[in-house]
Design a protein around this motif. Structure first.
Motif, PDB file in Angstrom:
ATOM      1  N   VAL A  17       0.815  -1.222   0.000  1.00 28.19           N
ATOM      2  CA  VAL A  17       0.000   0.000   0.000  1.00 28.19           C
ATOM      3  C   VAL A  17       0.846   1.268   0.000  1.00 28.19           C
ATOM      4  O   VAL A  17       0.295   2.376   0.051  1.00 28.19           O
ATOM      5  CB  VAL A  17      -1.000   0.021   1.179  1.00 28.19           C
ATOM      6  CG1 VAL A  17      -1.965  -1.153   1.092  1.00 28.19           C
ATOM      7  CG2 VAL A  17      -0.271   0.027   2.524  1.00 28.19           C
ATOM      8  N   GLN A  18       2.157   1.126  -0.096  1.00 29.08           N
ATOM      9  CA  GLN A  18       3.009   2.309  -0.270  1.00 29.08           C
ATOM     10  C   GLN A  18       2.975   2.800  -1.716  1.00 29.08           C
ATOM     11  O   GLN A  18       3.590   3.831  -2.031  1.00 29.08           O
ATOM     12  CB  GLN A  18       4.451   1.997   0.129  1.00 29.08           C
ATOM     13  CG  GLN A  18       4.629   1.453   1.534  1.00 29.08           C
ATOM     14  CD  GLN A  18       4.053   2.334   2.612  1.00 29.08           C
ATOM     15  OE1 GLN A  18       4.292   3.539   2.630  1.00 29.08           O
ATOM     16  NE2 GLN A  18       3.294   1.726   3.518  1.00 29.08           N
ATOM     17  N   GLY A  19       2.290   2.086  -2.589  1.00 28.42           N
ATOM     18  CA  GLY A  19       2.199   2.472  -3.988  1.00 28.42           C
ATOM     19  C   GLY A  19       1.315   3.688  -4.206  1.00 28.42           C
ATOM     20  O   GLY A  19       0.756   4.266  -3.264  1.00 28.42           O
ATOM     21  N   PRO A  20       1.103   4.075  -5.481  1.00 30.08           N
ATOM     22  CA  PRO A  20       0.431   5.337  -5.804  1.00 30.08           C
ATOM     23  C   PRO A  20      -1.080   5.243  -5.970  1.00 30.08           C
ATOM     24  O   PRO A  20      -1.691   6.157  -6.514  1.00 30.08           O
ATOM     25  CB  PRO A  20       1.088   5.712  -7.136  1.00 30.08           C
ATOM     26  CG  PRO A  20       1.352   4.397  -7.793  1.00 30.08           C
ATOM     27  CD  PRO A  20       1.712   3.448  -6.686  1.00 30.08           C
ATOM     28  N   HIS A  21      -1.698   4.164  -5.490  1.00 33.17           N
ATOM     29  CA  HIS A  21      -3.111   3.928  -5.772  1.00 33.17           C
ATOM     30  C   HIS A  21      -3.977   4.139  -4.534  1.00 33.17           C
ATOM     31  O   HIS A  21      -3.488   4.424  -3.442  1.00 33.17           O
ATOM     32  CB  HIS A  21      -3.285   2.512  -6.319  1.00 33.17           C
ATOM     33  CG  HIS A  21      -2.417   2.234  -7.496  1.00 33.17           C
ATOM     34  ND1 HIS A  21      -2.619   2.829  -8.718  1.00 33.17           N
ATOM     35  CD2 HIS A  21      -1.302   1.447  -7.627  1.00 33.17           C
ATOM     36  CE1 HIS A  21      -1.697   2.409  -9.572  1.00 33.17           C
ATOM     37  NE2 HIS A  21      -0.877   1.580  -8.933  1.00 33.17           N
ATOM     38  N   GLY A  37     -10.268  -4.618   8.048  1.00 31.59           N
ATOM     39  CA  GLY A  37     -10.086  -3.187   7.873  1.00 31.59           C
ATOM     40  C   GLY A  37      -8.623  -2.797   7.908  1.00 31.59           C
ATOM     41  O   GLY A  37      -7.719  -3.605   7.653  1.00 31.59           O
ATOM     42  N   ARG A  38      -8.378  -1.528   8.224  1.00 37.68           N
ATOM     43  CA  ARG A  38      -7.010  -1.023   8.277  1.00 37.68           C
ATOM     44  C   ARG A  38      -6.214  -1.680   9.408  1.00 37.68           C
ATOM     45  O   ARG A  38      -6.768  -2.068  10.426  1.00 37.68           O
ATOM     46  CB  ARG A  38      -7.014   0.498   8.486  1.00 37.68           C
ATOM     47  CG  ARG A  38      -7.421   1.304   7.263  1.00 37.68           C
ATOM     48  CD  ARG A  38      -7.481   2.793   7.610  1.00 37.68           C
ATOM     49  NE  ARG A  38      -6.228   3.269   8.182  1.00 37.68           N
ATOM     50  CZ  ARG A  38      -5.221   3.777   7.471  1.00 37.68           C
ATOM     51  NH1 ARG A  38      -5.340   3.896   6.157  1.00 37.68           N
ATOM     52  NH2 ARG A  38      -4.123   4.192   8.054  1.00 37.68           N
ATOM     53  N   ALA A  39      -4.910  -1.764   9.202  1.00 35.25           N
ATOM     54  CA  ALA A  39      -4.036  -2.327  10.224  1.00 35.25           C
ATOM     55  C   ALA A  39      -4.000  -1.440  11.458  1.00 35.25           C
ATOM     56  O   ALA A  39      -4.092  -0.217  11.365  1.00 35.25           O
ATOM     57  CB  ALA A  39      -2.624  -2.486   9.660  1.00 35.25           C
ATOM     58  N   ARG A  40      -3.877  -2.075  12.604  1.00 37.57           N
ATOM     59  CA  ARG A  40      -3.760  -1.343  13.855  1.00 37.57           C
ATOM     60  C   ARG A  40      -2.337  -1.394  14.418  1.00 37.57           C
ATOM     61  O   ARG A  40      -2.003  -0.639  15.324  1.00 37.57           O
ATOM     62  CB  ARG A  40      -4.730  -1.926  14.881  1.00 37.57           C
ATOM     63  CG  ARG A  40      -6.199  -1.750  14.463  1.00 37.57           C
ATOM     64  CD  ARG A  40      -7.141  -2.353  15.484  1.00 37.57           C
ATOM     65  NE  ARG A  40      -8.542  -2.089  15.152  1.00 37.57           N
ATOM     66  CZ  ARG A  40      -9.570  -2.475  15.885  1.00 37.57           C
ATOM     67  NH1 ARG A  40      -9.371  -3.151  17.005  1.00 37.57           N
ATOM     68  NH2 ARG A  40     -10.803  -2.200  15.513  1.00 37.57           N
ATOM     69  N   PRO A  45      -0.783   4.318   4.957  1.00 39.82           N
ATOM     70  CA  PRO A  45      -1.100   5.677   4.507  1.00 39.82           C
ATOM     71  C   PRO A  45      -2.603   5.909   4.396  1.00 39.82           C
ATOM     72  O   PRO A  45      -3.413   4.966   4.429  1.00 39.82           O
ATOM     73  CB  PRO A  45      -0.422   5.750   3.129  1.00 39.82           C
ATOM     74  CG  PRO A  45      -0.364   4.329   2.669  1.00 39.82           C
ATOM     75  CD  PRO A  45      -0.156   3.500   3.899  1.00 39.82           C
ATOM     76  N   ASP A  46      -2.983   7.166   4.228  1.00 39.31           N
ATOM     77  CA  ASP A  46      -4.404   7.521   4.118  1.00 39.31           C
ATOM     78  C   ASP A  46      -5.052   6.995   2.846  1.00 39.31           C
ATOM     79  O   ASP A  46      -6.277   6.984   2.728  1.00 39.31           O
ATOM     80  CB  ASP A  46      -4.563   9.048   4.162  1.00 39.31           C
ATOM     81  CG  ASP A  46      -4.199   9.634   5.514  1.00 39.31           C
ATOM     82  OD1 ASP A  46      -4.197   8.874   6.502  1.00 39.31           O
ATOM     83  OD2 ASP A  46      -3.902  10.844   5.578  1.00 39.31           O
TER      84      ASP A  46
END
Length: 320
Positions: A17-21, A37-40, A45-46
């Protein structure tokens, strides 16, 4: 590009998820396996956006990355359509009937999957993917920096569920390693490990540290030991190399590719491995030199930019 991906493998996804998408991650009220869901415990990133399953039909999605066979049914149920599908296989075949190398991959008979992606060349070799289009995109690591101090004359091991997984993760080898050096074992569900393997708790301590502190704590140990017999290439091994730790590892699966000469000791002889652990404990300058070699090798082959570039090329190919 808007990519739907389930939160399955936290360390791998953190790099991806460090990519540009924009990355759409399903989230359910119970945050169960299909809706974490998102990692805790990792910093995402947002651009990683949680989406409840009932909203997915209304989302524009350019591509779906599937990591488990049942996710294809979830795509049909939650999206009601099939965008381009990439299947990401994290693991080597588990060896159950009919056994390796005859284990057929689930994607082999799913023509709607655009591409099957393996994380190591060993995994690609061992899975029977039939006519499926396959490729390999090796791991990428967010560089934690050179942190090795080796101030503690102990060996670090990272393994999740060592008691349940047993011989797969080399749990039965830990007594031999503990005689070469006191061990600090990091990972999930390690409680009672010393008693389980019949080792004095002082020679095999389990460590419960937050994810944010893991790299710093690993790097305080003199050497990293990777006793795993049969899994995919462990990200913890690559992270230890990035930290500048000398590594001692079984010569199984992809390890011989990941740890070149000068980066550590790789062998299937336990006496060779335990002697190497003793040598690193006794000679910190040697441990530092080999750790520097490990870091250089890891940065060269498993750097984040190479990983993201490889994925970018694939994503463009499957969505054009």
């Amino acid at each position: 590009m808007r990519i739907l991906i389930w939160h399955v493998h936290g360390s791998w996804t953190t790099a991806f998820v460090q990519g540009p998408h924009t990355y759409l991650v399903p989230v359910t009220p119970d945050r169960g396996p299909d809706g974490l869901g998102r990692a805790r415990t990792w910093d995402w990133p947002d651009s990683v956006v949680e989406v409840p399953p009932e909203r997915l039909r209304d989302e524009h999605i350019d591509l779906v990355i599937i990591q488990r066979p049942h996710e294809l049914a979830l795509v049909d149920q939650w999206l009601g359509r099939r965008p381009p599908l990439v299947y990401l296989e994290h693991n080597a075949p588990d060896g159950r009937s009919p056994g390796v190398p005859d284990t057929r991959h689930p994607v082999a008979d799913l023509p709607d999957i655009t591409t099957l992606v393996h994380v190591t060349h060993f995994n690609r070799l061992m899975w029977d993917a039939g006519p499926a289009d396959t490729t390999v995109i090796e791991h990428g690591i967010i560089d934690p920096g050179h942190r090795w101090t080796g101030e503690l004359d102990r060996a670090a091991v990272v393994v999740n569920e060592p008691i349940r997984r047993g011989r797969t993760t080399g749990t039965d080898l830990l007594p031999a390693f503990s005689r070469a050096a006191p061990l600090d074992v990091f990972g999930m569900r390690t409680e009672g490990l010393a008693e389980h393997i019949g080792v004095d708790p002082g020679r095999c301590r389990t460590q419960d540290v937050p994810q944010s502190d893991l790299h710093t704590e690993l790097a305080r140990r003199r050497v990293y030991v990777h006793p795993v017999r049969w899994t995919s290439l462990g990200l913890s091994l690559l992270e230890a190399m990035h930290l500048g730790m000398p590594v001692v590892a079984l010569a199984t699966t992809e390890v011989t590719e990941a740890v070149p000469p000068g980066a550590g000791v790789v062998s299937n002889r336990i006496d060779v491995l335990t002697d190497a652990v003793r040598d690193f404990l006794a000679d910190p300058p040697h441990a530092r030199t080999v750790g520097d070699g490990a870091r250089a090798a890891a940065l060269s082959r498993y750097g984040l930019s190479r990983f993201l570039d490889d994925w970018e090329r694939l994503l463009k190919e499957v969505t054009r």
